[in-house]
Structure formats: structure tokens, C-alpha cells
Design a protein around this motif. Structure first.
Motif, PDB file in Angstrom:
ATOM      1  N   THR A 141     -54.784  57.471  68.202  1.00  0.00           N
ATOM      2  CA  THR A 141     -54.422  58.310  67.060  1.00  0.00           C
ATOM      3  C   THR A 141     -53.921  59.640  67.591  1.00  0.00           C
ATOM      4  O   THR A 141     -54.337  60.101  68.661  1.00  0.00           O
ATOM      5  N   GLY A 142     -53.052  60.247  66.867  1.00  0.00           N
ATOM      6  CA  GLY A 142     -52.519  61.548  67.272  1.00  0.00           C
ATOM      7  C   GLY A 142     -51.059  61.677  66.928  1.00  0.00           C
ATOM      8  O   GLY A 142     -50.325  60.697  66.853  1.00  0.00           O
ATOM      9  N   ILE A 187     -50.143  57.870  63.583  1.00  0.00           N
ATOM     10  CA  ILE A 187     -49.657  56.739  64.377  1.00  0.00           C
ATOM     11  C   ILE A 187     -48.450  57.113  65.233  1.00  0.00           C
ATOM     12  O   ILE A 187     -47.886  56.247  65.913  1.00  0.00           O
ATOM     13  N   ALA A 188     -48.046  58.362  65.232  1.00  0.00           N
ATOM     14  CA  ALA A 188     -46.865  58.759  65.995  1.00  0.00           C
ATOM     15  C   ALA A 188     -47.064  58.530  67.492  1.00  0.00           C
ATOM     16  O   ALA A 188     -46.192  58.000  68.183  1.00  0.00           O
ATOM     17  N   LEU A 189     -48.238  58.936  68.007  1.00  0.00           N
ATOM     18  CA  LEU A 189     -48.496  58.754  69.430  1.00  0.00           C
ATOM     19  C   LEU A 189     -48.534  57.263  69.775  1.00  0.00           C
ATOM     20  O   LEU A 189     -48.007  56.834  70.817  1.00  0.00           O
ATOM     21  N   SER A 190     -49.152  56.476  68.903  1.00  0.00           N
ATOM     22  CA  SER A 190     -49.234  55.039  69.161  1.00  0.00           C
ATOM     23  C   SER A 190     -47.846  54.413  69.208  1.00  0.00           C
ATOM     24  O   SER A 190     -47.565  53.545  70.051  1.00  0.00           O
ATOM     25  N   LYS A 191     -46.949  54.814  68.320  1.00  0.00           N
ATOM     26  CA  LYS A 191     -45.575  54.293  68.330  1.00  0.00           C
ATOM     27  C   LYS A 191     -44.898  54.595  69.662  1.00  0.00           C
ATOM     28  O   LYS A 191     -44.243  53.732  70.262  1.00  0.00           O
ATOM     29  N   LEU A 192     -45.054  55.840  70.121  1.00  0.00           N
ATOM     30  CA  LEU A 192     -44.398  56.242  71.360  1.00  0.00           C
ATOM     31  C   LEU A 192     -44.963  55.471  72.550  1.00  0.00           C
ATOM     32  O   LEU A 192     -44.214  55.001  73.415  1.00  0.00           O
ATOM     33  N   LEU A 193     -46.291  55.309  72.599  1.00  0.00           N
ATOM     34  CA  LEU A 193     -46.897  54.572  73.711  1.00  0.00           C
ATOM     35  C   LEU A 193     -46.433  53.112  73.714  1.00  0.00           C
ATOM     36  O   LEU A 193     -46.180  52.531  74.783  1.00  0.00           O
TER      37      LEU A 193
END
Length: 817
Positions: A688-689, A664-670
Motif C-alpha cells: 500500500t502507498g 494502490i499506486a505503489l503496487s501498480k508501479l511495482l
């Protein structure tokens, strides 16, 4: 955490493209429709199938079973090196994930390796006749120790009958009486002679309670003392002189009595020895001849014969017989068939006693009736001279067992566990092979650094092997072996093809198949069950698919019972639209051994931070690493020359519980970038990513489970349009999606997009170009990145204005002073 830095500077081609776009020579993202990535990954690239017709057989009944091991050439080469390397410190640690077939493969390899090797010696313990508290260790050629134990036990049983008979014989009784009478008569004759001599001299020899005494006589009567004192002095002195002489002779007779009795007892003992020796020699003669070629056995039998003769009388007494006979039990510790070769022993659950052996109370069902104790061999005894395979977790759990093994390997000796008797050590010559995971090895070395020095050889089992026609055929023959081992129905070619595809899915790579034999076996057995349920004679691809589906449903029911949310829960009602600061993230969870995907709603809010500190908090699952990555990315991309005056709040719903949070790291950043740019994000596209500080999207585990979970959620919500998932481009090779998802992508009802960078992801989920820096080093003002940078500069300006106002406040100056 380390990352490889990617050059974020704008390449010349990108700069030229940007200038061309400004001049109108190239259509913008909005005018050209979806960007190039928007078409998604082609359906054919989402799953690598197996052509059942190319496998070359109808069912597994046509194949020769092969149980491997497959793809472990390097591990087996390391194992072979460890086996051939001499030294007590070159033991082997075989490493690999659970279910990789380590135990089966290693035991099969060792069984082949031990063929034609020398068979180690037998070992037995016997009583030391010099020290009753010590047990002697005896070495025998292979297979001979039980024979000696049986022969000695038979000889002892024989002696229980023949020995009493020898001592009850008339010859023994007569000789015994003769010795007794000879010494008794000699003593009596000497006393009679002294009595006669004294009588001739009118002296009486009297026997009193206090011993012998002498007194003068007259006419056969003892003279009373008062009468004797009235005699003339000359007569009294003459009598007294004769009494003194006779008393000296009496004393000499009495003094010689112990020596005479000792001689009597010596002769009786010699008679006992002579009488006992004949039946004892007769009982042991054949045994001695059979073991004349074994020096240790010959020496023991000689000692045994001497001790039996010396304790013959104890053997005749019913009160002491059993205890005495217990001294003569031969306790066989370990024995081997003559041509068995070096032993291969496996133990998964063991204690110090089961490792090094111990002395236990006698068991009438397992030991001779005369035994007072029994010897329980340890697995080190059984494997001595060969190979011992142990489960490493048994050593991690019990420090006492770990110390016992370490002591044995260091000293090269096996000493029985704590006991009341001292025991000779048995020389140890064994190669120990531990089975475990890399984590097990780390835990073991952390608990005891000596194990790294005792297990210097590491053999690492591969988790997967490459997909190829040859390996597909080998896997098919492995499935035939599983069918044979578990008495399953044959699999047809389609069923085998589906198992191979699922083996790729388990491996997490389209171009590999798992070497986790346990999971393949479990899936094959479950498919066999559903094949029987359907009434088929062979197991088909449909049965394998049913087995996989049922597994997932069982895991879902477990999640429901534990209160875990469903994957469909986070999808909003307006999923067809867009919303700023909100994304759908995907992660993986595991329940009942089945991994599945989980969707989460991520919401972000951003505002001016306090001071120069960037405060980023995940309200449900704080993660300092993610916060550092986000801060680093924002600072490096948008705040190179200004302070990052930002505070942000990230909320994850449902909260992460045992999930793989890196997904969920990429989702948090987006979500955060969307909030900063006030740019709506698609709510029908999950993300995801992982991501690094330079904006490169990193791969995640469980990618197929995550995509499938979101697809199922979309189906449950009956989403229209083309929902999809953003996945790391590095996960392309890991895609092995279900056929229904592949078909949905082929028909345009679902999409899977691969991205390499945050900018690519931002472009896809917003439908707008993220933007790149132009020749002037700035983002286009209307680009998403341009708006993010503008917002962060506004935050920084506001922060500086606030600080200047604070500096003018006297209280503030005094406080800082």
C-alpha cells in the motif's frame, strides 16, 4: 498535483558502497540474507497502548465529568474575536469534520459568553389604524410585550360587555330621543307656519308624489285651473305673486333640511363619542398607567383609544364586531425574560419562513378568538440581540433561505415573509455562526460569493489533539461525561484506556487522539450494550473490543449484501511463492460508516509502445494521474537519454468501487517494474502507498484498516511463513494495529515493513537489491533496476529500427509528406 523533488543522484557513500560490493568487500543482498528493512517494524512500534494503572482511578464514577471542548483553543479564540468584532459582515463560520462536537462545544461556549449580557427588547406587531393593510412594529423592554398583549385583550373583552351597556342605558336613550325630537319638531313647526300663512292668503300647500305644490283656494276649496283662468287678470297676478313668495319661503325651509339633519347627526355622533369614551377610558386607563414609561406603547394606546371610540357603533353590531375587534390584537413576535441575557438560538432545519417569520391564518388554539391572522416568528427574531447558530447545509440546500438570510444581514432588518399585508421591518442585531465542514464552506461560497464577504471569520476545529498524560486524563473525564449524559454504566480504568487507544486509532495517529466526540460517544454506548449483555456492573476493555469487533462484522455483512468482494479473495493459492508482474494491493472502503481494508490483485504487462507515446491503461479503473506518475518515474529513472517506447496494461481485480485508489499506486508501479525486469515478486506481501514521480513513497489514509484486512485474509488462508505488508515510512506514526496483529509480529508470524522509496519497496518484495547507479552512471547489469533499464533500451532500439524501416517505405514517406 505538486511533488517535492527528491535528488535521485547517487550519493558518494552509495557509490563507494557499490564499488566495494563489486570488489567483494561488502556482502551482497543475496549473500547477507534479507536487507536491513526486511526485519520490519518492531512490534512495540505498531501500537501505542495506555497504562490503565497510570490513569489514577478505578472507574469513571470517581471522576468529575467534563464535556470539553478539548484541544480547540485556537478555534475558540477565533470565535471570541468574531463575537466581539462589530459589523454585520463579521459573522462566523465554524469549520470541522462531522462528529467533531462543534455544535455542543459552540452552544456551551456561547451560553457561557452570554451570561451577564444585556437582554434585548421584546417586539410585537399591531394594526395600523391609518392603513388597514399595514402592521406596525412596536419595541418594548424585555418581558413587557406579553403583558401589554394580555392587558389589551382583557380591555377588549371588557368592552364587549360595557360598551353595549352604556348605549343601552336610559340616559343615552333619553338624550338620543331629545336630539331627534328637537330637530324633527323644528322642521315640522316651520312647515306648519308656512301652511297657516298660506291659508290666510287663500293659498293651499299641497304634498304630492313629486314634492310640494301650491294652488289658490276659495271657501277652503282648491280652485280648479279652468276656473282660475277665467278670473280677471289683476286677480290672477295677485294670486300668482303670493304663490311665488310662499314658494320661496317653502324652498328655504326645504333647503335648510340637510344642514339641519347634519347638525342632528353631528350631535348624535357627539353623544355616541361621549357615551363610548367613558367605558373605553375606564378599560384602558390602568393599561396606560402601567406603560407610561414606554413611549411606543403610550402612543399605541392613545391611537387605540381613538380608534375604539371612532368605531364604537361597529363594535355594537354582531355582524361587524369580531372583524372590528381583530384590529386590536397585539401580536407578540418575540419576548425575553428580564434577566435572560442575550439569546443563543440553534436551528438545523429551516425554511425562509422559519428564518424570517411570516403571517399565517389565525389558529383558535394559539391566537385570540378575535384575531384574523397570526404572526409566526422566525429564528432571526428569536436570536435578535444575541447569537444564531445555523447548520450550513440548510443554506446550501435551499437558495431561498440563503437569500433571505443574506438580505437580512445586508440590510440589518428582518422583514416578514411574503404576505398580503405590508409590515414594518424590525432592526436586526445578531451574530450568525454557521456550522459545517470545509467542503460545506466551499460549496456555499461557490453558490453565492456574498457569503464569503458576510462570514469573514473562520474558526477551524481541530480533528485531533496530542497524546499526553494530561490529555488522557481530560479524555477520561469526557468519557465520564458521556456516561452521565447517556446514563451508562461506569467504565473501569481498563475500559477507558481501551477507548483512548481507539480514539488514537480513529485519529489515525499513534501520538494523537480524535476530537470526534460523536464517534467516541457511539463507541462508549455500544460497549455499554455489550457490557450489559455480559452481565457486568462496569464496562471493561473487553466490552470496548467487542464493540469494535461487532462494528466490523456488521460492515462486512453490508458488504456481502451489496456484492462487494472479501479482503481474502485476491490472495493466490501459491501465496508462499513468487510471480512476475503480479502484486497484492491494499485500499480502503467505507460501508455503513465503518471503514475497512480491501485487497486487490494487480497484474501488469509491458511491451513496445507505438511511436513515442507511452500508453498505460488501467483496464478496470482508468486513472490518468497514476499513468502520468508512472510515465514520469520511468522516464526520469531509466530513460533519461532514450525515448520511452513503452505500452503497458495494468489490471486491478476486484475493481475499485468507492475505494481510496491512491493506496494502490505503489503496487501498480511495482507490478510494472517486475514485468519489465521479469523479476518475480513475493505473493505473500501486500503493498500500500502512493508514489510521486521521483520514486518517493507517500502516505495513505486508512493504513491500519488495510493492514488488518490483509492479516485477516492471511489467517483465513492459513498462510505459513511470515507474510507481511509494505507500508509508507511516513505512515509509521499512524500505526495503531490490533493486539492480535502486534502479537503475531512479536512472534514472527507477520511483518510490517516501512519503505521510503520505490527502490526500498522493490528490494523487499523481490528479495534482491534494486540497484543504484555506479560511478559510471549505470546500474549493475544484474540488479533489478539494471534489467528494467536494459528492457526499456531494447524497446527504444526496436522502436528506432521500426521507424527506420518505415522511413524507407515509399508509401510511408508519401504519407508523411
Amino acid at each position: 498535483m505538486f511533488f517535492k523533488r527528491r535528488n535521485k543522484e547517487k550519493p558518494a557513500e552509495a557509490a563507494d558502497a557499490s564499488e566495494a560490493e563489486k570488489k567483494g568487500d561488502v556482502p551482497s543482498a543475496e549473500s547477507a540474507g534479507a536487507p536491513s528493512q526486511g526485519q520490519g517494524i518492531p512490534a512495540d512500534a505498531l501500537r501505542r497502548g495506555v497504562d490503565a494503572s497510570a490513569l489514577g482511578f478505578k472507574t469513571t464514577a470517581d471522576l468529575e465529568p467534563d464535556d470539553g471542548p478539548f484541544g480547540q483553543d485556537r478555534a475558540l479564540a477565533d470565535l471570541d474575536f468574531g463575537l466581539k468584532m462589530r459589523g454585520r459582515d463579521f459573522n462566523i463560520f465554524v469549520l470541522g469534520p462531522p462528529g467533531a462536537g462543534k455544535r455542543t462545544a459552540i452552544l456551551a461556549y456561547l451560553s457561557n459568553a452570554q451570561r451577564g449580557t444585556a437582554t434585548p427588547a421584546d417586539w410585537a406587531y399591531v394594526q395600523s389604524f391609518e392603513d388597514p393593510h399595514r402592521l406596525r412594529a412596536l419595541k418594548f423592554p424585555a418581558g413587557r410585550a406579553p403583558f401589554l398583549a394580555e392587558r389589551v385583550a382583557a380591555a377588549v373583552r371588557e368592552l364587549r360587555a360595557t360598551l353595549p351597556a352604556a348605549f343601552a342605558a336610559e340616559d343615552y336613550r333619553a338624550r338620543h330621543r331629545a336630539i331627534e325630537e328637537d330637530y324633527r319638531n323644528a322642521h315640522d313647526d316651520a312647515l306648519d307656519a308656512l301652511h297657516a300663512k298660506a291659508a290666510e292668503q287663500n293659498i293651499a300647500v299641497l304634498r304630492t308624489p313629486l314634492g310640494f305644490g301650491m294652488a289658490p283656494m276659495h271657501d277652503g276649496q282648491v280652485v280648479k285651473p279652468e276656473v282660475f283662468n277665467q278670473l280677471p287678470q289683476v286677480m290672477r297676478r295677485d294670486v300668482e305673486s303670493r304663490v311665488v313668495t310662499l314658494q320661496s319661503e317653502l324652498e328655504a325651509i326645504l333647503t335648510s333640511a340637510p344642514a339641519v339633519d347634519k347638525e342632528r347627526r353631528r350631535q348624535l355622533a357627539a353623544l355616541d363619542v361621549e357615551t363610548a369614551r367613558h367605558p373605553i377610558e375606564a378599560a384602558l386607563d390602568d393599561v396606560s398607567q402601567d406603560f407610561a414609561d414606554v413611549p411606543e406603547a403610550t402612543a399605541f394606546l392613545a391611537d387605540l383609544e381613538r380608534d375604539l371610540v371612532a368605531n364604537a357603533q361597529a363594535l355594537l353590531s354582531s355582524a361587524t364586531q369580531d372583524a372590528c375587534l381583530g384590529r386590536y390584537v397585539v401580536h407578540v413576535v418575540v419576548t425575553h425574560a428580564k434577566d435572560a441575557g442575550a439569546p443563543v438560538v440553534y436551528a438545523s432545519d429551516f425554511t425562509p419562513e422559519s428564518l424570517i417569520g411570516c403571517i399565517a391564518p389565525a389558529d383558535d388554539t394559539l391566537t385570540p378568538a378575535t384575531a384574523t391572522h397570526r404572526i409566526l416568528a422566525g429564528v432571526l427574531h428569536m436570536a435578535n440581540g444575541g447569537m444564531l447558530v445555523l447548520d450550513a447545509r440548510g443554506l446550501i440546500a435551499t437558495p431561498e433561505t440563503r437569500n433571505a438570510l443574506k438580505r437580512a444581514l445586508k440590510t440589518g432588518e428582518i422583514r416578514l415573509g411574503p404576505a398580503s399585508q405590508d409590515t414594518d421591518p424590525i432592526p436586526l442585531d445578531v451574530k450568525v455562526i454557521l456550522l459545517g465542514t470545509h467542503h460545506d464552506a466551499e460549496r456555499l461560497e461557490a453558490a453565492d460569493a456574498d457569503f464569503g464577504r458576510l462570514f469573514k471569520v473562520r474558526a477551524c476545529f481541530e480533528q485531533a489533539m496530542p497524546r499526553s498524560a494530561v490529555n488522557d486524563n481530560r479524555l477520561a473525564r469526557l468519557i465520564a461525561s458521556i456516561v452521565k449524559t447517556h446514563a451508562l454504566k461506569p467504565f473501569d480504568a481498563g475500559g477507558v484506556a481501551r477507548l483512548i487507544e481507539d480514539a488514537s486509532r480513529i485519529a489515525g495517529h499513534r501520538d494523537k487522539v480524535t476530537l470526534n466526540i460523536g464517534r467516541i460517544s457511539d463507541l462508549a454506548r455500544e460497549a455499554d450494550f455489550w457490557s450489559k449483555h455480559a452481565g457486568r456492573d462496569v464496562t471493561t476493555a473487553e466490552d470496548v473490543a467487542r464493540a469494535m469487533s461487532e462494528r466490523t462484522q456488521r460492515a462486512d455483512r453490508v458488504r456481502e449484501r451489496t456484492g462487494a468482494p472479501s479482503a481474502a479473495a485476491p490472495i493466490p493459492d501459491n501465496a508462499a511463492g513468487k510471480k512476475s508482474g503480479h502484486t497484492i494491493a491494499l485500499s480502503t472502503i467505507e460501508a455503513s460508516g465503518v471503514r475497512s481494508g480491501q485487497a486487490h490483485r494487480v497484474a501488469a504487462r509491458a511491451h513496445i509502445g507505438r511511436g513515442r507515446v507511452t500508453d498505460i491503461v488501467c483496464t478496470q479503473a482508468p486513472d490518468a494521474i497514476h499513468g502520468e506518475i508512472v510515465r514520469s518515474y520511468l522516464a526520469g529513472t531509466f530513460a533519461r537519454d532514450i525515448p520511452l517506447a513503452l505500452a503497458a496494461t495494468l489490471a486491478v481485480d476486484p475493481p475499485l468501487r468507492g475505494a481510496a485508489e491512491n493506496g494502490i499506486a505503489l503496487s501498480k508501479l511495482l507490478a510494472l517494474l517486475s514485468a519489465l525486469a521479469d523479476q518475480p515478486l513475493r505473493q505473500d506481501m501486500a503493498v500500500t502507498g502512493a508514489v510521486d514521480p521521483w520514486g518517493d513513497v507517500q502516505p495513505v489514509d486508512g493504513i491500519n484498516d488495510q493492514i488488518e484486512a490483509f492479516f485477516d485474509a492471511c489467517q483465513a488462508h492459513a498462510l505459513s511463513g511470515t507474510p507481511g505488508v509494505l507500508v509508507p515510512d511516513a505512515n509509521r506514526a499512524h500505526l495503531m494495529l490490533r493486539e492480535d496483529i502486534v502479537e503475531a509480529v512479536r512472534n514472527g508470524r507477520f511483518a510490517v515493513h516501512a519503505v521510503k522509496t520505490v527502490d526500498e519497496a522493490l528490494t523487499l518484495i523481490t528479495g534482491c537489491e534494486a540497484g543504484v547507479r555506479g560511478a559510471d552512471g549505470k546500474f549493475a547489469a544484474e540488479s533489478v533496476n539494471g534489467r528494467i533499464e536494459a528492457k526499456l533500451r531494447a524497446f527504444a532500439d526496436a522502436q528506432r529500427t521500426f521507424e527506420r524501416g518505415a522511413d524507407k517505405s515509399p508509401g510511408a514517406r508519401e504519407g508523411r509528406a
